[in-house]
Design a protein around this motif. Structure first.
Motif, PDB file in Angstrom:
ATOM      1  N   LEU A  55     -61.432-102.885 -14.360  1.00  0.00           N
ATOM      2  CA  LEU A  55     -60.731-103.209 -15.706  1.00  0.00           C
ATOM      3  C   LEU A  55     -58.986-101.970 -14.944  1.00  0.00           C
ATOM      4  N   VAL A  56     -58.205-102.365 -15.701  1.00  0.00           N
ATOM      5  CA  VAL A  56     -56.592-101.854 -16.179  1.00  0.00           C
ATOM      6  C   VAL A  56     -56.263-101.330 -16.776  1.00  0.00           C
ATOM      7  N   ASP A  57     -55.711-100.839 -17.534  1.00  0.00           N
ATOM      8  CA  ASP A  57     -54.931-100.481 -18.428  1.00  0.00           C
ATOM      9  C   ASP A  57     -53.693-101.610 -18.587  1.00  0.00           C
ATOM     10  N   GLN A  58     -52.330-100.850 -19.629  1.00  0.00           N
ATOM     11  CA  GLN A  58     -51.371-102.123 -20.053  1.00  0.00           C
ATOM     12  C   GLN A  58     -50.350-102.410 -18.745  1.00  0.00           C
ATOM     13  N   LYS A 107     -67.991-109.481  -5.977  1.00  0.00           N
ATOM     14  CA  LYS A 107     -66.553-108.845  -5.957  1.00  0.00           C
ATOM     15  C   LYS A 107     -65.485-109.033  -7.422  1.00  0.00           C
ATOM     16  N   SER A 108     -64.720-109.114  -7.456  1.00  0.00           N
ATOM     17  CA  SER A 108     -63.592-109.010  -8.449  1.00  0.00           C
ATOM     18  C   SER A 108     -62.473-108.792  -7.771  1.00  0.00           C
ATOM     19  N   PHE A 109     -61.402-110.790  -8.478  1.00  0.00           N
ATOM     20  CA  PHE A 109     -60.721-110.603  -8.432  1.00  0.00           C
ATOM     21  C   PHE A 109     -59.288-110.567  -9.488  1.00  0.00           C
ATOM     22  N   THR A 110     -59.995-109.939 -10.388  1.00  0.00           N
ATOM     23  CA  THR A 110     -59.359-109.963 -12.181  1.00  0.00           C
ATOM     24  C   THR A 110     -59.143-108.942 -12.251  1.00  0.00           C
ATOM     25  N   TYR A 111     -57.815-108.298 -12.467  1.00  0.00           N
ATOM     26  CA  TYR A 111     -57.291-106.931 -13.262  1.00  0.00           C
ATOM     27  C   TYR A 111     -57.722-107.334 -15.126  1.00  0.00           C
ATOM     28  N   TYR A 112     -58.675-107.066 -15.186  1.00  0.00           N
ATOM     29  CA  TYR A 112     -59.140-107.186 -16.578  1.00  0.00           C
ATOM     30  C   TYR A 112     -58.237-106.226 -18.087  1.00  0.00           C
ATOM     31  N   ARG A 113     -57.039-105.997 -18.197  1.00  0.00           N
ATOM     32  CA  ARG A 113     -56.652-105.572 -18.756  1.00  0.00           C
ATOM     33  C   ARG A 113     -56.745-105.203 -20.035  1.00  0.00           C
ATOM     34  N   GLN A 114     -56.712-103.388 -20.324  1.00  0.00           N
ATOM     35  CA  GLN A 114     -57.558-102.961 -22.030  1.00  0.00           C
ATOM     36  C   GLN A 114     -56.566-103.000 -22.476  1.00  0.00           C
TER      37      GLN A 114
END
Length: 301
Positions: free
Chosen positions: A128-131, A209-216
């Motif tokens: 999880l990432v911000d804008q 594992k995570s390979f994606t920045y899931y933008r909030q």
């Protein structure tokens, strides 16, 4: 021969973030892929940005006509003539780590070698990432106290899913099963249906594992941000309506409309209640609306 991967990218008014996503695709360590793009009639600069990237022959804009929402947009792409064995889904506002395709494809092939020619889907965690792509949490599932392994249980996936399309890779056999499934008036999200059909007809696996920045941000369709109680109360009517439509889609895909009350109680007891603690508010809404919709169906028949 190196296997080509097809990436399905659905867009709509995504001018703020889509170039970031495209750049992250271009920087992949695994370069043998093609990107099929379908735009849902954007009214901002999304199409201009897409067209500026079409000099890279791997990117193909298939359609820019209105389809009516993210599910219809992805359904259009899933019904296109896909000529590769491996497929991934891509959201316009996320960001892929540069080794995502390479690692997920290799992991998928290992599972495939043991799975006897069946529909397969592999999903991973998300960051999880911000804008501005600043990290909020390194794990979507831990942040929201979801158990990703629940999605592998057919009881759970028959009514709920925390599999997100931007985290999956699947095979052409699953696409064929998906396209043979007759969608009803009320249908679940495309990624939920893909996961359900994989569980029903083949296999579904989780890669921790995570390979994606899931933008909030304020406009994403399905977000991972925790919301305050006050915010939830303000959104009560909207939440009620969304869960109502969601519940109708679950009744539809499981063909529960004609079941007796006893069999509906059994469905809730066997499939829903074992997972009540994961999301008590959502599950309570679901159970209430499940029986309410059942009663409405019986009175109208």
């Amino acid at each position: 021969m190196i296997d080509k991967v097809t990436i399905l990218l659905a867009t709509y008014n995504g001018e703020l973030f889509i170039q970031d996503q495209i750049d992250s695709l271009k920087k992949q360590t695994y370069s043998n892929f093609q990107v099929f793009i379908s735009d849902d009639g954007s009214t901002d600069n999304t199409l201009k940005i897409i067209n500026s990237n079409l000099d890279d022959s791997r990117f193909k804009l298939l359609c820019n006509q209105r389809k009516g929402g993210v599910v219809n947009n992805f359904n259009f792409l899933l019904n296109c003539s896909i000529d590769t064995e491996y497929i991934m889904l891509c959201d316009q506002d996320d960001f892929w780590l540069n080794n995502k395709i390479e690692i997920m494809l290799n992991e998928f092939k290992l599972i495939e070698s043991e799975s006897y020619n069946v529909p397969l889907l592999l999903f991973s965690d998300l960051t999880l990432v911000d804008q501005k792509l600043k990290k909020i949490s390194s794990s979507f599932y831990k942040h929201l106290n979801f158990n990703p392994e629940n999605n592998i249980d057919l009881r759970y996936i028959s009514w709920r899913s925390t599999v997100y399309g931007c985290s999956v890779i699947f095979n052409l056999k699953l696409v064929n099963v998906y396209n043979e499934f007759k969608l009803k008036k009320f249908s679940p999200m495309h990624d939920h249906l893909l996961a359900l059909l994989a569980a029903r007809h083949g296999r579904i696996h989780f890669l921790d594992k995570s390979f994606t920045y899931y933008r909030q941000h304020s406009n994403n369709v399905v977000g991972g941000s925790k919301k305050s109680l006050l915010s939830k109360l303000k959104r009560f009517k909207s939440l009620y309506n969304k869960v109502d439509v969601y519940c109708k889609s679950i009744i539809s895909i499981n063909e529960l409309n004609q079941l007796s009350l006893l069999k509906k109680v059994n469905f809730i007891s066997y499939n829903v209640l074992p997972f009540f603690r994961e999301s008590p508010v959502f599950t309570s809404f679901f159970i209430f609306l499940f029986f309410l919709n059942g009663a409405e169906n019986e009175s109208s028949s």
